[in-house]
Write a protein that holds these residues in place. Structure first.
Motif, short mmCIF file in Angstrom:
data_model
loop_
_atom_site.label_atom_id
_atom_site.label_comp_id
_atom_site.label_asym_id
_atom_site.label_seq_id
_atom_site.Cartn_x
_atom_site.Cartn_y
_atom_site.Cartn_z
N LEU A 27 2.27 -7.10 13.43
CA LEU A 27 3.05 -8.17 12.90
C LEU A 27 3.84 -9.07 13.67
N PRO A 28 4.64 -8.38 14.77
CA PRO A 28 5.34 -9.33 15.44
C PRO A 28 4.56 -9.96 16.72
N PRO A 29 3.51 -9.44 17.39
CA PRO A 29 2.93 -10.23 18.10
C PRO A 29 1.71 -11.21 17.48
N ALA A 38 -5.36 -9.11 24.26
CA ALA A 38 -3.90 -8.80 24.94
C ALA A 38 -3.16 -8.37 23.78
N LEU A 39 -3.19 -8.81 22.33
CA LEU A 39 -2.41 -8.36 21.36
C LEU A 39 -2.77 -7.06 21.31
N ALA A 40 -3.87 -6.59 21.24
CA ALA A 40 -4.39 -5.27 20.85
C ALA A 40 -4.12 -4.24 21.73
N GLN A 41 -3.87 -4.77 23.13
CA GLN A 41 -3.28 -4.17 23.94
C GLN A 41 -1.88 -3.82 23.86
N ARG A 42 -1.07 -4.66 23.50
CA ARG A 42 0.27 -4.65 23.10
C ARG A 42 0.54 -3.56 21.86
N VAL A 43 -0.20 -3.58 21.11
CA VAL A 43 -0.24 -2.93 19.80
C VAL A 43 -0.40 -1.35 20.25
N GLU A 44 -1.45 -1.25 21.10
CA GLU A 44 -1.71 0.31 21.50
C GLU A 44 -0.50 0.48 22.36
N ASP A 89 0.18 -16.76 16.14
CA ASP A 89 -0.60 -17.82 15.22
C ASP A 89 0.21 -17.37 13.67
N GLU A 90 0.75 -18.47 13.33
CA GLU A 90 1.41 -17.83 11.83
C GLU A 90 0.64 -18.10 10.83
N VAL A 91 -0.44 -18.90 10.73
CA VAL A 91 -1.20 -18.83 9.70
C VAL A 91 -1.93 -17.62 9.81
N ALA A 92 -2.20 -17.05 10.95
CA ALA A 92 -3.12 -15.80 10.83
C ALA A 92 -2.39 -14.68 10.56
N TYR A 93 -1.07 -14.80 11.03
CA TYR A 93 0.16 -13.55 10.67
C TYR A 93 0.32 -13.68 9.24
N LEU A 94 0.20 -14.67 8.52
CA LEU A 94 0.46 -14.64 6.75
C LEU A 94 -0.90 -14.08 6.48
N ARG A 95 -2.06 -14.42 7.03
CA ARG A 95 -3.13 -13.69 6.25
C ARG A 95 -3.14 -12.35 6.43
N ALA A 110 4.24 4.32 22.60
CA ALA A 110 5.27 4.26 23.31
C ALA A 110 6.29 5.24 22.18
N ALA A 111 5.85 5.18 21.01
CA ALA A 111 6.56 5.88 20.05
C ALA A 111 6.33 7.57 20.29
N GLY A 112 5.31 7.79 21.17
CA GLY A 112 5.32 9.15 21.89
C GLY A 112 4.76 10.25 20.89
N SER A 113 3.96 10.17 19.68
CA SER A 113 3.59 11.01 18.94
C SER A 113 2.35 10.96 18.88
N ALA A 114 1.48 12.13 18.62
CA ALA A 114 0.04 12.19 18.98
C ALA A 114 -0.66 11.65 17.64
N GLU A 115 0.09 11.65 16.44
CA GLU A 115 -0.57 10.77 15.32
C GLU A 115 0.44 9.78 14.77
N VAL A 116 -0.33 8.85 14.36
CA VAL A 116 0.56 7.92 13.51
C VAL A 116 -0.17 7.35 12.30
N ASP A 117 0.53 6.68 11.48
CA ASP A 117 0.03 6.54 10.35
C ASP A 117 -0.53 4.88 10.54
N SER A 118 -1.74 4.68 9.81
CA SER A 118 -2.24 3.39 9.88
C SER A 118 -1.35 2.43 9.59
N GLY A 119 -0.38 2.55 8.64
CA GLY A 119 0.66 1.63 8.25
C GLY A 119 1.43 1.07 9.47
N GLU A 120 1.81 2.32 10.37
CA GLU A 120 2.49 1.69 11.67
C GLU A 120 1.68 1.10 12.64
N VAL A 121 0.36 1.23 12.71
CA VAL A 121 -0.32 0.32 13.76
C VAL A 121 -0.20 -1.24 13.12
#
Ligand SMILES: [Zn+2]
Length: 175
Positions: free
Chosen positions: A110-112, A83-89, A117-123, A94-105
């Motif tokens: 991070l937010p979801p 579900a998280l991966a779907q939200r990320v996609e 899980d805060e520990v997984a987030y920190l990792r 939604a940004a609407g561009s055909a190319e994104v930087d891997s950094g944006e992914v």
């Protein structure tokens, strides 16, 4: 489009509808040779530009793999990660561009993940943001504490109250 069963090339679209709020089109196809029906999904290709400059198609599976690594040993199940991966996609598309930087992914993860899980987030953040020292973790944890939702949810709103005292039926004999 070849039939996945018999490889026949003559297949016919029998139904076509939008999915994901118009982001994709799902088609039901029928094979003219064996009659088997199958589904295809058409959506705009989203390319991810890696740090090396190489582009590759966005892959939800890759997001899931990265998040799964961060979630190792944590009480997070596969459904939540999917579900998280779907939200990320959705977020990246939604940004609407055909190319994104891997950094944006990574940024979209991070937010979801923090909610999940805060520990997984920190990792994940430590790798993604290249934490170099204990201090990096400390400042991130300090931020987490600041932004963390209160441990107990605020009380539900009480039913609406009025300033007017409740009315009582008039007693017999009054007035
Ligand atoms: Zn066929």
């Amino acid at each position: 489009m070849r039939c996945p069963s018999c490889r026949h090339t003559d297949t016919r679209v029998v139904d076509s509808r939008e999915t994901d709020e118009g982001a994709a089109i799902r088609r039901r196809r029928s094979c003219a040779s064996c009659g088997r029906r199958f589904t295809t999904v058409e959506e705009a290709q989203l390319l991810v530009v890696k740090r090396s400059g190489v582009t590759e198609p966005f892959s939800r599976a890759k997001v899931e793999a990265g998040v799964s690594r961060a979630c190792q040993g944590r009480p997070v199940d596969g459904d939540a990660i999917a579900a998280l991966a779907q939200r990320v996609e959705e977020c990246v598309r939604a940004a609407g561009s055909a190319e994104v930087d891997s950094g944006e992914v990574g940024l979209a993860v991070l937010p979801p993940l923090r909610d999940l899980d805060e520990v997984a987030y920190l990792r994940f953040a430590s790798v993604y943001r290249s934490f170099a020292s204990v201090e990096d973790f400390e400042s991130e944890i300090a931020l987490l504490r600041l932004e963390r939702a209160p441990a107990t949810p605020p009380p539900r709103h009480a039913p609406p109250t009025t300033d007017v005292a409740p009315t009582h039926p008039r007693r017999a004999g009054q007035a």
